[in-house]
Enzyme design. Structure first.
Site, PDB file in Angstrom:
ATOM      1  N   ARG A  38     -17.578  38.261 -44.523  1.00 18.43           N
ATOM      2  CA  ARG A  38     -16.941  37.669 -43.346  1.00 18.43           C
ATOM      3  C   ARG A  38     -17.863  37.661 -42.126  1.00 18.43           C
ATOM      4  O   ARG A  38     -17.596  36.992 -41.153  1.00 18.43           O
ATOM      5  CB  ARG A  38     -15.659  38.438 -42.984  1.00 18.43           C
ATOM      6  N   GLN A 103     -11.614  47.714 -52.400  1.00 19.51           N
ATOM      7  CA  GLN A 103     -11.534  46.265 -52.221  1.00 19.51           C
ATOM      8  C   GLN A 103     -12.851  45.604 -52.613  1.00 19.51           C
ATOM      9  O   GLN A 103     -12.928  44.379 -52.662  1.00 19.51           O
ATOM     10  CB  GLN A 103     -11.234  45.941 -50.755  1.00 19.51           C
ATOM     11  N   HIS A 121      -9.794  43.923 -56.263  1.00 22.44           N
ATOM     12  CA  HIS A 121     -10.245  42.528 -56.250  1.00 22.44           C
ATOM     13  C   HIS A 121     -11.173  42.211 -57.412  1.00 22.44           C
ATOM     14  O   HIS A 121     -11.875  41.197 -57.381  1.00 22.44           O
ATOM     15  CB  HIS A 121     -10.924  42.213 -54.911  1.00 22.44           C
ATOM     16  N   CYS A 129     -13.135  34.762 -69.376  1.00 23.23           N
ATOM     17  CA  CYS A 129     -12.734  33.419 -69.774  1.00 23.23           C
ATOM     18  C   CYS A 129     -11.258  33.232 -69.456  1.00 23.23           C
ATOM     19  O   CYS A 129     -10.418  34.019 -69.910  1.00 23.23           O
ATOM     20  CB  CYS A 129     -13.005  33.207 -71.264  1.00 23.23           C
ATOM     21  N   CYS A 132      -9.480  32.267 -73.153  1.00 21.68           N
ATOM     22  CA  CYS A 132      -9.322  33.190 -74.281  1.00 21.68           C
ATOM     23  C   CYS A 132      -9.352  34.656 -73.853  1.00 21.68           C
ATOM     24  O   CYS A 132      -9.215  35.547 -74.687  1.00 21.68           O
ATOM     25  CB  CYS A 132     -10.384  32.935 -75.354  1.00 21.68           C
ATOM     26  N   SER A 196     -13.037  49.684 -44.219  1.00 22.43           N
ATOM     27  CA  SER A 196     -12.113  48.563 -44.403  1.00 22.43           C
ATOM     28  C   SER A 196     -11.483  48.198 -43.062  1.00 22.43           C
ATOM     29  O   SER A 196     -11.151  49.078 -42.264  1.00 22.43           O
ATOM     30  CB  SER A 196     -11.013  48.935 -45.399  1.00 22.43           C
ATOM     31  N   SER A 197     -11.282  46.912 -42.843  1.00 28.27           N
ATOM     32  CA  SER A 197     -10.600  46.466 -41.622  1.00 28.27           C
ATOM     33  C   SER A 197      -9.117  46.812 -41.657  1.00 28.27           C
ATOM     34  O   SER A 197      -8.454  46.801 -40.626  1.00 28.27           O
ATOM     35  CB  SER A 197     -10.765  44.950 -41.456  1.00 28.27           C
ATOM     36  N   ASN A 221     -14.501  53.996 -39.713  1.00 29.19           N
ATOM     37  CA  ASN A 221     -14.890  52.621 -39.428  1.00 29.19           C
ATOM     38  C   ASN A 221     -15.381  52.540 -37.994  1.00 29.19           C
ATOM     39  O   ASN A 221     -14.722  53.044 -37.091  1.00 29.19           O
ATOM     40  CB  ASN A 221     -13.706  51.660 -39.633  1.00 29.19           C
ATOM     41  N   ILE A 239     -21.146  55.438 -41.965  1.00 32.21           N
ATOM     42  CA  ILE A 239     -20.343  55.933 -43.071  1.00 32.21           C
ATOM     43  C   ILE A 239     -21.094  56.963 -43.910  1.00 32.21           C
ATOM     44  O   ILE A 239     -20.567  58.043 -44.212  1.00 32.21           O
ATOM     45  CB  ILE A 239     -19.843  54.766 -43.942  1.00 32.21           C
TER      46      ILE A 239
END
Length: 254
Positions: A38, A103, A121, A129, A132, A196-197, A221, A239
């Site tokens: 982002r 994430q 994610h 695939c 299949c 993480s936001s 953060n 971090i």
């Protein structure tokens, strides 16, 4: 309290917690050289988004998707776990933490040594695939695409649509993984939300679930997050350095 006092407090909570969950976002991997997509110049800012339904129905969209992923693969392939990843792997090994909910799609937690990783994610280190359900290592498939310029077909069924084993926009998160993440968080006395936001749901709802279940939230953060207002402690240092400092403080309380 000072940052040092907060770090000492987090170490005490970690030592006392019977169930700690580690939750990570893109911020932990930027120190490994993987940019937040982002951020300015990131892949998402230079390409249009290919939604899942478009990928499924359009051959040209699949080719555009593979062009994006082949470029991003270079950054993943060259990256190695940093000090932050190593601390989290050590905590799991020492049973200080249950495991990692992430994430991220870079696989760096597993490379660092974490065994219990819930990838909300998916992973960019594999392809699947859609026809299949076979699964393959991504490296030779990216090499094939770069050499031919053609989207590779499934090596198993020979005609199937191959997609990175990641969750695309418009695609559902894996239900089994999300359910297990909620199970962990429902039992957690402490969650460390790292890099993480805490804005994108349903992932950002997991720390809230810990809080509602009676646990504590620690956020690492440098920027503001969507859950700063309910954090028990917010740490804003680097971090890797901050996790290493917490780990050092643990030695004095365990």
């Amino acid at each position: 309290m000072s940052e040092a006092d907060d770090i000492a407090q987090v170490a005490k909570w970690l030592a006392a917690s019977k169930s700690t969950v580690l939750f990570t976002g893109a911020g932990i991997s930027t120190e490994s050289g993987i940019p937040d997509f982002r951020s300015p110049g990131g892949v998402w800012t230079r390409y249009r988004t290919i939604y899942y339904d478009e990928f499924c129905r359009s051959a040209s969209a699949r080719r555009e998707y593979w062009e994006q992923k082949a470029e991003a693969h270079t950054e993943f392939a060259a990256a190695a776990p940093n000090a932050g990843h190593q601390v989290l792997a050590d905590w799991e090994t020492r049973q200080i933490a249950r495991g990692v909910i992430t994430q991220n799609i870079d696989g760096l937690h597993q490379i660092a040594g974490n065994q219990n990783v819930l990838e909300l994610h998916g992973t960019a280190r594999a392809a699947t695939c859609l026809d299949c359900s076979a699964r393959f290592d991504i490296e030779p498939l990216v090499a094939e695409f770069r050499a031919s310029g053609q989207v590779p077909l499934c090596p198993q069924c020979e005609t199937g649509r191959l997609k990175h084993a990641t969750v695309s926009f418009g695609q559902m998160l894996p239900t089994d993984v999300l359910e297990k993440a909620y199970d962990w968080c429902g039992e957690a006395e402490l969650i460390l939300a790292i890099g993480s936001s805490l804005i994108v749901t349903p992932a950002a709802d997991l720390p809230v679930y810990v809080k509602r279940s009676g646990g504590r939230i620690v956020i690492l953060n440098r920027d503001e997050t969507g859950l700063d207002n309910i954090a028990d402690v917010k740490l804003t240092g680097g971090i890797g350095a901050t996790l290493s400092a917490i780990n050092a403080a643990l030695a004095g309380v365990i």
